[in-house]
Design an enzyme around this catalytic site. Sequence first.
Site, mmCIF file in Angstrom:
data_model
loop_
_atom_site.group_PDB
_atom_site.id
_atom_site.type_symbol
_atom_site.label_atom_id
_atom_site.label_comp_id
_atom_site.label_asym_id
_atom_site.label_seq_id
_atom_site.Cartn_x
_atom_site.Cartn_y
_atom_site.Cartn_z
ATOM 1 N N HIS A 118 -3.484 4.200 -2.199
ATOM 2 C CA HIS A 118 -4.433 3.275 -1.554
ATOM 3 C C HIS A 118 -5.070 3.929 -0.323
ATOM 4 O O HIS A 118 -6.261 3.765 -0.073
ATOM 5 C CB HIS A 118 -3.709 2.001 -1.086
ATOM 6 N N LEU B 231 0.825 -1.210 0.000
ATOM 7 C CA LEU B 231 0.000 0.000 0.000
ATOM 8 C C LEU B 231 0.861 1.262 0.000
ATOM 9 O O LEU B 231 1.939 1.310 0.575
ATOM 10 C CB LEU B 231 -0.907 -0.003 1.228
ATOM 11 N N HIS B 232 0.331 2.287 -0.675
ATOM 12 C CA HIS B 232 0.977 3.597 -0.708
ATOM 13 C C HIS B 232 -0.098 4.657 -0.537
ATOM 14 O O HIS B 232 -1.288 4.317 -0.343
ATOM 15 C CB HIS B 232 1.769 3.786 -2.015
ATOM 16 N N GLN C 280 -4.930 -12.911 -12.534
ATOM 17 C CA GLN C 280 -4.803 -11.744 -13.414
ATOM 18 C C GLN C 280 -3.387 -11.521 -13.939
ATOM 19 O O GLN C 280 -3.120 -10.524 -14.594
ATOM 20 C CB GLN C 280 -5.340 -10.492 -12.721
HETATM 21 O O1 PAF Z 1 -6.317 -2.958 -8.859
HETATM 22 C C1 PAF Z 1 -5.880 -3.938 -8.225
HETATM 23 O O2 PAF Z 1 -5.063 -3.822 -7.299
HETATM 24 C C2 PAF Z 1 -6.370 -5.332 -8.596
HETATM 25 O O3 PAF Z 1 -6.556 -5.452 -9.969
HETATM 26 C C3 PAF Z 1 -7.640 -5.733 -7.823
HETATM 27 C C4 PAF Z 1 -8.816 -4.847 -8.160
HETATM 28 C C5 PAF Z 1 -7.373 -5.693 -6.331
HETATM 29 C C6 PAF Z 1 -8.033 -7.168 -8.195
HETATM 30 O O4 PAF Z 1 -7.036 -8.077 -7.864
#
Ligand code: PAF
Length: 275
Positions: free
Chosen positions: A33, A29-30, A57
Amino acid sequence: MNILHSVAQMRDWRAQNDNTALVPTMGNLHAGHIALVELARQHARQVAVSIFVNPLQFGANEDFAQYPRTLEQDAALLADIDDGIIFAPGIADLFPIPQRYHIEPPPLANELCGRFRPGHFRGVATIVMKLFNLVQPTIAVFGKKDYQQLTILRDMVQDFTVPVTLVAGETIRAADGLALSSRNRYLDAAERQAAPLLYNILMDIKTRVVNGERNYAQLEQNALAKLTEHGWRIDYVSLRNQDLTAPTEDSTQLVVLAAAHLGRTRLIDNLEISV
Ligand code: PAF
């Protein structure tokens, strides 16, 4: 914020907290976020920040293995936030067996970033749907930095009538304009100095469009040439309407999006343009 790991813990917590905002993240996190978490707090009594590096993903040659996992540091950053929890499941918690069903997004998922990351948005949509089902949030917050992701998830929520309202958070930037991203940590010192060029080029396009230039293809070409000249490897620079359809001369709500590699780091950025 307490940290929950298992699906059972998450369900128990959710059973007692029915007014929840979800902030899905992959951790590391930064300030970007934290801004999303602050935004979430304005919309619900409780905030759930999910931290999960989603294997679905990432492509085979992408950075899944090296993606920074910094849960302790992330928890420290969120320590002052009282009303909520961190949901940090392990792979086995969310995938006790390999995922058999997936969300198949529409063709937009094969354009822009999707052209260079086949299957990426299918993986994003699938995990986000899974998180929605688990957390059942009233609202969910996503950053505009991932503009295409936000658009695809908005469409998914609409098509599946998911009972959640999506809220978009503005991109947070360093003083020199570079959009904050967990992947910025891959940049070495010289690359970090060079990185704001992407933002500067998008700003230049924005200024030109606001001043009446409408030859979008030419603007994209000029940007490609300039980035290439400075040693970047470009995936795309693209002017679109804000729903990511192709713009016309009469478009008034536009967005310019780009993805490009600086050394081994792939950076994305975008700017909305209203004329
Ligand atoms: O944007 C992200 O960090 C990711 O794509 C998410 C939405 C957490 C899904 O893994």
